[in-house]
Write an enzyme that holds these catalytic residues in place. Structure first.
Site, PDB file in Angstrom:
ATOM      1  N   LYS A  12      63.662 -42.243  31.586  1.00 58.67           N
ATOM      2  CA  LYS A  12      64.639 -41.858  32.606  1.00 58.67           C
ATOM      3  C   LYS A  12      64.602 -42.884  33.729  1.00 58.67           C
ATOM      4  O   LYS A  12      63.634 -43.621  33.916  1.00 58.67           O
ATOM      5  CB  LYS A  12      64.359 -40.456  33.151  1.00 58.67           C
ATOM      6  CG  LYS A  12      63.001 -40.279  33.833  1.00 58.67           C
ATOM      7  CD  LYS A  12      62.956 -40.670  35.308  1.00 58.67           C
ATOM      8  CE  LYS A  12      61.580 -40.415  35.906  1.00 58.67           C
ATOM      9  NZ  LYS A  12      61.392 -41.110  37.216  1.00 58.67           N
ATOM     10  N   PRO A  95      56.115 -48.191  29.234  1.00 55.03           N
ATOM     11  CA  PRO A  95      54.894 -48.633  29.916  1.00 55.03           C
ATOM     12  C   PRO A  95      54.231 -47.496  30.684  1.00 55.03           C
ATOM     13  O   PRO A  95      54.902 -46.620  31.230  1.00 55.03           O
ATOM     14  CB  PRO A  95      55.403 -49.719  30.867  1.00 55.03           C
ATOM     15  CG  PRO A  95      56.827 -49.331  31.146  1.00 55.03           C
ATOM     16  CD  PRO A  95      57.333 -48.724  29.869  1.00 55.03           C
ATOM     17  N   GLY A  97      52.589 -45.827  33.804  1.00 57.77           N
ATOM     18  CA  GLY A  97      52.730 -46.035  35.240  1.00 57.77           C
ATOM     19  C   GLY A  97      53.974 -46.790  35.647  1.00 57.77           C
ATOM     20  O   GLY A  97      54.013 -47.416  36.703  1.00 57.77           O
ATOM     21  N   GLY A  99      57.054 -45.421  36.068  1.00 57.11           N
ATOM     22  CA  GLY A  99      58.043 -44.631  36.793  1.00 57.11           C
ATOM     23  C   GLY A  99      59.269 -44.297  35.974  1.00 57.11           C
ATOM     24  O   GLY A  99      60.300 -43.905  36.521  1.00 57.11           O
ATOM     25  N   VAL A 100      59.162 -44.435  34.644  1.00 62.00           N
ATOM     26  CA  VAL A 100      60.297 -44.112  33.774  1.00 62.00           C
ATOM     27  C   VAL A 100      60.045 -42.839  32.970  1.00 62.00           C
ATOM     28  O   VAL A 100      60.791 -42.516  32.044  1.00 62.00           O
ATOM     29  CB  VAL A 100      60.654 -45.293  32.833  1.00 62.00           C
ATOM     30  CG1 VAL A 100      61.258 -46.436  33.638  1.00 62.00           C
ATOM     31  CG2 VAL A 100      59.440 -45.757  32.040  1.00 62.00           C
ATOM     32  N   GLY A 102      57.342 -41.643  31.034  1.00 61.18           N
ATOM     33  CA  GLY A 102      56.722 -41.610  29.710  1.00 61.18           C
ATOM     34  C   GLY A 102      55.924 -40.355  29.408  1.00 61.18           C
ATOM     35  O   GLY A 102      56.181 -39.653  28.427  1.00 61.18           O
ATOM     36  N   GLY A 103      54.925 -40.041  30.242  1.00 60.87           N
ATOM     37  CA  GLY A 103      54.074 -38.883  29.998  1.00 60.87           C
ATOM     38  C   GLY A 103      54.824 -37.573  30.087  1.00 60.87           C
ATOM     39  O   GLY A 103      54.651 -36.676  29.251  1.00 60.87           O
ATOM     40  N   SER A 105      58.028 -37.131  29.670  1.00 63.95           N
ATOM     41  CA  SER A 105      58.967 -37.073  28.555  1.00 63.95           C
ATOM     42  C   SER A 105      58.252 -36.658  27.276  1.00 63.95           C
ATOM     43  O   SER A 105      58.763 -35.841  26.499  1.00 63.95           O
ATOM     44  CB  SER A 105      59.653 -38.427  28.373  1.00 63.95           C
ATOM     45  OG  SER A 105      60.572 -38.397  27.299  1.00 63.95           O
ATOM     46  N   ASP A 137      58.232 -33.698  36.786  1.00 65.31           N
ATOM     47  CA  ASP A 137      59.402 -34.236  36.092  1.00 65.31           C
ATOM     48  C   ASP A 137      59.630 -33.610  34.720  1.00 65.31           C
ATOM     49  O   ASP A 137      60.674 -33.846  34.102  1.00 65.31           O
ATOM     50  CB  ASP A 137      59.276 -35.758  35.929  1.00 65.31           C
ATOM     51  CG  ASP A 137      59.512 -36.509  37.231  1.00 65.31           C
ATOM     52  OD1 ASP A 137      59.980 -35.885  38.208  1.00 65.31           O
ATOM     53  OD2 ASP A 137      59.219 -37.718  37.274  1.00 65.31           O
TER      54      ASP A 137
END
Length: 285
Positions: A12, A95, A97, A99-100, A102-103, A105, A137
């Site tokens: 995201k 990646p 850390g 800010g997209v 990952g965890g 999601s 998130d």
């Protein structure tokens, strides 16, 4: 279901981020816009009758009880008293850390996927409430629709920003979200605006100046690429992104990224690729 199913766990972006207030309890109120990308990790699920949750590629040095994927599966299993089990794997592309998302999601894909294939019957809203305990998130990814968030991020309105092409790059640095929000120079009084007004304006990020001032890796990469495109921060970083009308334009700029910088090209998606694949109804129609 005995065969392995591969589900998308999308990235995201925060297309804008404004901090409108710092509350007495220390939490920051904000206005931000989340949009999914057609790029991310993959989660593999193999449901069985064992009652056990098995991680196929656990992170070395991290206890499974601390792994968000495992925690998400156990949370759903315990909440619904489900007797089924699953083997869960992840193919990482996003990646750490960055800010997209990952965890968050990954956790959401496990919740949504297992609820679907275990047939535990929770609604997306119920899953989102459950997922909140795993991370702020996670509900965004569970609900599966691009969303405007207000308050401390809990007030969500589904919306449909333009689905542009993006170049997303990860500077070689880790950024402390807590440190950014504690910085005395962080703006905390940006005027609140209506969503319709925000959608008509140029978008920025209130965290960007603080991050660029303290992390030269972010500042230098944005400056180096300025001759090709204007990059901006997503969330508190470390990833930066630039927006384009076409894939060809995105590819042309991507070709200029430094060789030691991780990055990818993706298209914005207002409906999560996961929900598209499972044909799930998103909120609200």
């Amino acid at each position: 279901m005995t065969k392995k199913i591969i589900l998308p766990s999308p990235a995201k972006l925060n297309l804008f981020l404004y901090i409108t207030n710092k509350r007495a309890d220390g939490y920051h109120e904000l206005q931000t816009l989340f949009q999914f990308l057609d790029f991310g990790d993959d989660i593999s699920l193999e449901v069985n009758e064992s009652g056990e949750i098995e991680l196929l590629n656990a992170i070395e040095g991290v206890a499974k009880e601390q792994n968000l994927i495992y925690r998400a599966a156990k949370l759903l299993q315990n909440h619904t008293a489900c007797s089924k089990g699953a083997k869960i794997g992840v193919t990482k592309r996003l990646p750490m850390g960055g800010g997209v998302g990952g965890g968050s999601s990954n956790a959401a894909t496990v919740l949504v996927g297992l609820n679907h294939f275990w047939q535990t019957g929770l609604s997306l809203e119920q899953l989102a409430e459950l997922g909140l305990s795993l991370g702020a998130d996670v509900p965004i990814f569970v609900r599966g629709f691009a969303a405007f968030a207000e308050g401390v991020g809990e007030k969500l309105v589904a919306c449909q920003p333009r689905e542009s092409w993006y170049v997303v790059l990860k500077p070689n640095v880790s950024i402390s979200t807590a440190a950014v929000f504690q910085d005395p120079n962080l703006p905390r009084n940006t005027p609140k605006r209506t969503l319709s007004r925000l959608l008509s304006e140029e978008w920025t990020n209130d965290c960007e100046k603080v991050v660029r001032d303290h992390y030269f890796e972010v500042e230098d990469l944005i400056a180096e690429l300025l001759q090709y495109a204007t990059f901006r921060l997503t969330g508190t970083g470390a990833c930066i992104f630039a927006e384009f009308e076409s894939e060809a334009e995105a590819k042309a700029v991507f070709a200029h990224k430094p060789h030691n910088i991780f990055g990818f090209i993706a298209k914005g998606q207002n409906r999560s690729p996961l929900h598209q694949m499972l044909n799930l109804t998103t909120f609200p129609q």
